[in-house]
Every structure is written in structure tokens, then in C-alpha cells.
Scaffold this active site. Sequence first.
Site, PDB file in Angstrom:
ATOM      1  N   CYS A 163     -49.389 -57.086  -8.990  1.00 21.19           N
ATOM      2  CA  CYS A 163     -48.367 -57.105  -7.927  1.00 21.19           C
ATOM      3  C   CYS A 163     -48.768 -58.068  -6.824  1.00 21.19           C
ATOM      4  O   CYS A 163     -47.976 -58.914  -6.409  1.00 21.19           O
ATOM      5  CB  CYS A 163     -48.148 -55.708  -7.380  1.00 21.19           C
ATOM      6  N   GLU A 186     -44.253 -48.746  -4.302  1.00 23.55           N
ATOM      7  CA  GLU A 186     -45.044 -49.985  -4.339  1.00 23.55           C
ATOM      8  C   GLU A 186     -44.359 -50.905  -5.334  1.00 23.55           C
ATOM      9  O   GLU A 186     -44.464 -50.703  -6.546  1.00 23.55           O
ATOM     10  CB  GLU A 186     -46.488 -49.700  -4.779  1.00 23.55           C
TER      11      GLU A 186
END
Length: 463
Positions: free
Chosen positions: A275, A241
Site C-alpha cells: 500500500c 486502510e
Amino acid sequence: MTINGRPVIAADHFDVKNPATGDTVGRAPNSSKDHLDRAVEAAHAAFANWSKTSDAVRIQACQDIADKIGKHAEELAQLLTREQGKPLNGLGSRFEIGGAQAWAAHTASLSLPVKVLQDNEQGRVELHRKPMGVVGSITPWNWPVMIAVWHILPAVRSGNTVVIKPSPYTPLSTLRLVELMNQVLPPGVVNSVCSDDKTCNIGAAMSSHPGIRKIVFTGSINTGKAVMASAAETVKRLTLELGGNDAGIVLPDVDPKAIAEGLFWGAFINNGQTCAAMKRLYVHESVYDEVCVALTDYAKAIPVGHGSDEASVLGPINNRMQFDKVKRLVDAAKQKGRVLLGGEPGEGLFFPPTLIADLSHHDTLVTEEQFGPALPIIKYRDVEDAIRQANDSPNGLGGSVWSRDVEKAKQVASRMECGSVWINKHGAIQPNAPFGGVKSSGCGVEFGEEGLAEYTDIQVVFS
Ligand code: NAD
């Protein structure tokens, strides 16, 4: 560290600093390669039994972890605020710990039953999902407790054992979380190691460790590439990720005042250190000025201060490296665009919410992931241009479209190259919906059954 259910003290330590004050919050252990080997061995030994436990036992274990987090929520939130900087309130530490508890409870409820692919006179074919072995988890500093839960819980739920290494900027809340987990798990199922990345880079050692079957990594694209390269030698399974540079596209039919709050939190949640935060905003020329005004009016009322102050809604940037990056990008953007709000650093690691308008798609605040409290705003005339610019990025984590017409927004959304796309909001993730990036934003997904499946090997049984 916790290895095989026991506290282990390292010979060497490093200081963890409070980003709001510069004070030392505590000292974290600097693990050696030998500690890592011991943690992997303990996880290996525990796997023999844990992988054979029933679903009922593992569901109960995940639920017990959720309860433990709930019982220690305030303690964890206070520690998290002191090392990460995020406020206790708002979308800060208490929110993160509450999310970690909810995610743990939801992961308990997930399952991967045997799938019958064929059952006829030619035979029966079943697809089974088996635990893999030792999972190595490497986490970043932005949402350390939540992300640790995202990595550990599906691993444990599906019968694997874990060695986790938190970021050197925020290790303490994770080390405590693992201690708490060990109060309800058999020894060796979840182990922790830790390093300052200087004396010994334990993350790098994990990525090439022959005893680790899979790495789940959340962090920057560059480190993700290094993990991928060192994992090749032992053909590890990977969930990566990585970074995002999410675009938001505002269509001409919006009510600027009505979307201002959503735009702000889509970009500034956790001070932009998220993120899947909105990192560049493309606004149609017909509503451009009004959106700029509405967003600035909303943003200037946000209280920024020490995380431990109950009135704060945003805190400091977590660390000097990140602060310097935000400052460099904002300084460059000030030469090209119009500062609507902020732009000047505060004391220490404080940086106010910053809005910079009239930037072009090629300015560095637009092309690079700022990962901080600064949002570039770009004017567009033709929606085709906006879509092209949004997709003109190596990243593909999230995106959003803002419009009164949800169907029209969905059409634009379907053309965005990203793993998640939101209409009239940004970054809202949930434990029952798979989440992951496309392009350089990573490989694999977390959450939901698809996320759980990533912690298993498929075995097909033909009879
Ligand atoms: P980072 O890559 O610097 O560090 C992440 C982790 O990797 C830390 O634990 C670090 O100690 C470890 N590490 C350092 N060198 C390593 C090596 N050679 N091998 C293996 N591990 C190593 O990232 P960061 O600054 O902590 O986090 C910010 C980045 O993470 C941003 O780019 C952000 O977008 C991304 N992120 C992505 C997601 C997502 O779900 N896609 C979520 C959160 C953060």
C-alpha cells in the site's frame, strides 16, 4: 476455519494457487452465512469473559501469540511463499513473519490507562477506554500474515474478540495463524472464516452483520467504500486502510548513486504490491538523467524468480487480475514514455522490475495505483510544481522527499497531503508510530496507542 477454538470443515472448498507455478497449494474452505453467524456467536460468547480479563492476562496472551509465531516462523514463511509468491529471503516471507512476531510483541506492551481530565473541588472526571465487542477483520493478499496481526493483536490486547476473513488469494497462512493463536487463547476469542468471494461474499456479509461492532478493513478503495456503505445500517466503527498512490520527490541536491537503493526498495518492496510503496517518482531536471541511470543500474541486478528459490529477491505478481492491471498500465505508458528497464511480461505471472521515464503527470501509470513492479518517473523544473502534482491525487497514504538537506526536505514534506512522510526513504513503518491514510486512502490509524484506542469506546466517568 477455526470457530470457538475448534477446526470446522466446510462442505465446499476452493483451490489456492501458487503464483510462481500455477500448482495448487491447498484448498480453502468456502464458508456459508451460517458459519459466519456461528463465528460471530462464538466471539460474542467469548467477549463476556475476555473483556473482563486483566491487563496482565491480555499482555501475556499477546506475548504468547508472538512466541507461537516465532516457533512456527519457518512453517508460516514457507506456506506464505507458496500462496503469495514472495520470496523466502530479502524483504519476503521470513521478513514478513519476523515482522508479525515483532508487531505482536510490541502490541503486548501497549496500554491505555485511565486519563484524569479533571480532579478538583468541582469534581473528578475520568476517561476510560472500554472494549467494544466483536471486531470483524478483512485482509488483503499482499502482506496477509502481517496485516492479520495488525488487525487481531490490538483487538485482543484491548479486550475485544475477533472474526477474521482473509483474501481468497492468500487464505492458508492466515487460517494457520489463527489455529496457532487458538493454542494459547480461550475458545472464541479469535475465529476465522473464509470465502472465494463468488459463492458467498463473506466480507460483504461481515460488513452488514448486526453482531459485529467494528470492521477493520485493509484493501482497495472501492471495496472500502462498499464496506463503509454496508456498515452504515448498524453504525459500525471503522478503520479503513485503503489504496495509496504515493509520490516521491527528489530535490536537486541529491547524490543519485547514494539514493538509488532506497528509491528502488521504496517502490519495489514486495514487487510494488504494498500500500505505502512509492508509486510515482518526481525528479528535478538537474539530476533527472543521473537518477534514471543510477536507479536502472541498481534495479537490473535484482534477482527475480520462484519464491522458494533461496536466491530470489523478488517473485511473481500474486494473481492474474493484478498482473493484467500492471500490464495494461505499462503497455499504455510505453506509448508515452521511455522504457529504462523491463516492460515486457515474463512467464506466467512474472513481470520484471520496470522503470519508465519521461512520463507526464497525467499518464495512467502515474494517476492510477499500479500496485505492481512498475515505476513511472516524471521530470520537474520547479519544486512548487512537484508538490502540486504530488498532491493532485484522491489518495493520501504516504510520500517521501529525497535531499541532502533534511530540514529543507522536511519543509517540502510538511506540504504533502498524506498520512506518513519519509525523508530519504519510503514506506518504513513501525509498531510505535501511527499509520493511516488521508483523503480516499482511508480513515483511522493503526499502530501505537492511537491505533490501540481505535478498538475501544470512550466512557467518561464524572464523580
Ligand atoms: P480488495 O479490496 O480487492 O480485497 C480486500 C479484502 O476485501 C479481501 O479479503 C476480499 O475478499 C474482501 N472483499 C471483497 N469484496 C468485499 C465486499 N463487498 N465487502 C467486504 N469485503 C470484501 O483488495 P486487495 O486487492 O486484496 O488488496 C490490494 C489493495 O489493498 C490495494 O489497493 C492496496 O493499496 C490496499 N492496501 C492498503 C493497505 C493500507 O494499509 N492502506 C495495506 C495493504 C493493501
